[in-house]
Design a protein around this motif. Structure first.
Motif, short mmCIF file in Angstrom:
data_model
loop_
_atom_site.label_atom_id
_atom_site.label_comp_id
_atom_site.label_asym_id
_atom_site.label_seq_id
_atom_site.Cartn_x
_atom_site.Cartn_y
_atom_site.Cartn_z
N LYS A 141 4.73 -5.57 1.35
CA LYS A 141 3.80 -6.18 2.31
C LYS A 141 4.33 -5.93 3.72
CE LYS A 141 1.83 -10.76 3.36
NZ LYS A 141 1.82 -12.18 2.91
N GLU A 142 3.46 -5.53 4.64
CA GLU A 142 3.90 -5.19 5.99
C GLU A 142 3.82 -6.41 6.91
OE1 GLU A 142 5.51 -2.70 6.89
OE2 GLU A 142 5.22 -1.37 5.17
N GLN A 143 4.65 -7.40 6.60
CA GLN A 143 4.86 -8.55 7.47
C GLN A 143 6.36 -8.84 7.52
OE1 GLN A 143 2.39 -11.92 6.53
NE2 GLN A 143 0.49 -10.80 6.86
N TYR A 144 6.78 -9.56 8.58
CA TYR A 144 8.21 -9.70 8.84
C TYR A 144 8.95 -10.50 7.77
CZ TYR A 144 12.46 -10.01 11.63
OH TYR A 144 13.75 -9.91 12.08
N ASN A 145 8.22 -11.28 6.99
CA ASN A 145 8.89 -11.98 5.90
C ASN A 145 8.96 -11.14 4.62
OD1 ASN A 145 6.15 -12.13 5.48
ND2 ASN A 145 6.13 -14.28 4.87
N HIS A 146 8.60 -9.85 4.76
CA HIS A 146 8.69 -8.91 3.62
C HIS A 146 9.27 -7.55 4.01
CE1 HIS A 146 6.21 -11.19 0.61
NE2 HIS A 146 5.78 -11.76 1.72
N ASN A 147 9.23 -7.20 5.27
CA ASN A 147 9.56 -5.82 5.65
C ASN A 147 10.69 -5.71 6.68
OD1 ASN A 147 8.37 -6.62 8.04
ND2 ASN A 147 6.89 -4.92 8.13
N ALA A 148 11.60 -6.69 6.70
CA ALA A 148 12.69 -6.67 7.69
C ALA A 148 13.80 -5.72 7.23
CB ALA A 148 13.23 -8.08 7.90
N VAL A 149 13.46 -4.44 7.15
CA VAL A 149 14.40 -3.45 6.61
C VAL A 149 15.63 -3.28 7.50
CG1 VAL A 149 12.57 -2.23 5.39
CG2 VAL A 149 13.14 -1.55 7.73
N ASP A 161 -3.79 0.55 3.76
CA ASP A 161 -4.11 1.20 2.50
C ASP A 161 -2.85 1.29 1.64
OD1 ASP A 161 -5.64 2.37 0.57
OD2 ASP A 161 -6.22 4.11 1.76
N TRP A 162 -3.03 1.59 0.36
CA TRP A 162 -1.90 1.69 -0.55
C TRP A 162 -1.21 3.04 -0.42
CZ3 TRP A 162 -6.38 -0.63 -3.00
CH2 TRP A 162 -6.21 -2.01 -3.24
N ASN A 163 0.08 3.02 -0.59
CA ASN A 163 0.90 4.23 -0.61
C ASN A 163 1.46 4.38 -2.01
OD1 ASN A 163 2.39 6.46 0.49
ND2 ASN A 163 4.21 5.16 0.45
N LYS A 164 1.28 5.52 -2.63
CA LYS A 164 1.76 5.72 -4.00
C LYS A 164 3.25 6.03 -4.00
CE LYS A 164 1.09 8.30 -8.26
NZ LYS A 164 0.33 9.37 -8.98
N VAL A 165 4.00 5.25 -4.80
CA VAL A 165 5.42 5.48 -5.01
C VAL A 165 5.64 5.72 -6.50
CG1 VAL A 165 7.75 4.51 -4.87
CG2 VAL A 165 6.07 4.04 -3.06
N LYS A 169 -4.49 -6.07 0.84
CA LYS A 169 -3.76 -5.12 -0.01
C LYS A 169 -2.27 -5.44 -0.04
CE LYS A 169 -6.95 -1.21 0.41
NZ LYS A 169 -8.00 -1.86 1.19
N GLY A 170 -1.67 -5.25 -1.18
CA GLY A 170 -0.22 -5.39 -1.35
C GLY A 170 0.23 -4.50 -2.49
N LEU A 220 2.64 0.19 1.10
CA LEU A 220 1.42 0.33 1.88
C LEU A 220 1.63 1.36 2.98
CD1 LEU A 220 0.51 -3.45 2.30
CD2 LEU A 220 -0.46 -1.84 0.66
N THR A 221 0.55 1.90 3.45
CA THR A 221 0.60 2.86 4.55
C THR A 221 -0.35 2.39 5.66
OG1 THR A 221 0.39 5.21 5.11
CG2 THR A 221 -1.23 4.31 3.59
N GLN A 222 -0.29 3.05 6.81
CA GLN A 222 -1.13 2.71 7.96
C GLN A 222 -1.03 1.22 8.31
OE1 GLN A 222 -5.16 4.28 7.60
NE2 GLN A 222 -4.45 5.86 6.18
#
Length: 283
Positions: free
Chosen positions: A109-117, A136-140, A165-166, A130-132
């Motif tokens: 998920k592209e939010q700070y409580n999930h993406n603080a890489v 949208d979804w990004n295939k891994v 989307k997640g 996710l992309t963009q």
């Protein structure tokens, strides 16, 4: 190839019946070896018609992974061979930020409580579900060291049927299958169930509102049939823990870490509640 050449030499000297016997024996040996090779290549998570690119594995009876919980959806999975996988790293401000080193990080998920890489040390490979910026979804779907990693599209915060989307992520450790269900907020459809595969350990959101609540989470577990479920995304709510675990065999752990081995999994679903640093007691 050597056994085939030897069989050809004997064909010149033997009778037609002996030649046929040797051919049959050679074919049987070849087919047996092929079947053994195919059996060894079975993945832990997915059916053979879905899985691709998995190598063979010798099943081990000892520890297959450790799972450490840092709160929210943030885990560190360490495989038996030492591969370190971080899921949905949580930014500062919620719980104590750990000093964690990883080889790979997944972001559902592209939010700070999930993406603080940026809090993860070690220059890990970043796999985004996710992309963009989440549009949208990004295939891994890839092998990484001793693990096969893939994602499955889900919806979160689903007040409508579509929601936001997640991504759920699945980690195939060759012997053990761990599914991180992200911010899932709906029952799974048949396509998602098949895509996720045969789950041993399910990291399961139970918070309600933006994810599924305890009741729906229990329904999803009946769909996936894991042996162990670890609740996440519930803000240390004792009420949510009680609702989720009611009537189910449960261990309230005194630690943030669970060691898991394929051979020591329970025969049916059990809940393990991990207590991360800064968590309130759940009893």
């Amino acid at each position: 190839m050597l056994p085939v050449r030897l069989a050809r030499v004997k064909l010149k000297r033997g009778s037609p019946r002996s030649q046929l016997s040797i051919l049959s024996l050679s074919a049987s040996i070849f087919l047996s070896a092929l079947l053994l090779l195919c059996a060894a290549a079975q993945p832990a998570c997915r059916d053979p018609d879905v899985a691709r690119g998995l190598g063979s594995v010798a099943h081990a009876a000892d520890l297959d992974a450790t799972i450490q919980y840092f709160g929210h959806n943030f885990f560190l999975i360490t495989t038996r061979k030492g591969t370190r996988i971080v899921t949905d790293p949580l930014g500062p401000g919620w719980y104590p930020t750990p000093s964690v080193v990883a080889d790979v990080v997944t972001v559902g998920k592209e939010q700070y409580n999930h993406n603080a890489v940026e809090i993860v040390q070690g220059r890990p490979l970043i796999l985004r579900g996710l992309t963009q910026f989440g549009a949208d979804w990004n295939k891994v779907s890839m092998s990484f060291k001793d693990t096969f990693i893939y994602n499955v599209p889900i919806h979160q915060n689903a007040e409508s049927m579509e929601g936001i989307k997640g991504s759920a992520f699945v980690f195939d450790l060759r012997t053990l299958c761990i599914a991180h269900l992200g911010d899932l907020s709906q029952k799974l459809n048949e396509q998602q169930i098949k895509a996720i595969g045969k789950v041993d350990v399910a990291l399961t959101p139970i918070g309600g509102s933006r994810t599924m609540g305890p009741g729906l989470a229990r329904e999803v577990l009946t769909q996936l049939k894991p042996k162990i479920a670890i609740p996440m995304h519930y803000r240390d709510s004792t009420y949510l823990i009680r609702e989720f675990t009611a009537g189910l065999k449960t261990q309230i752990m005194k630690t943030d870490t669970l060691a898991v081995g394929k051979e020591t999994l329970p025969s049916s679903l059990e809940i393990r509640v991990l207590q991360h640093r800064g968590a309130r007691g759940y009893e």
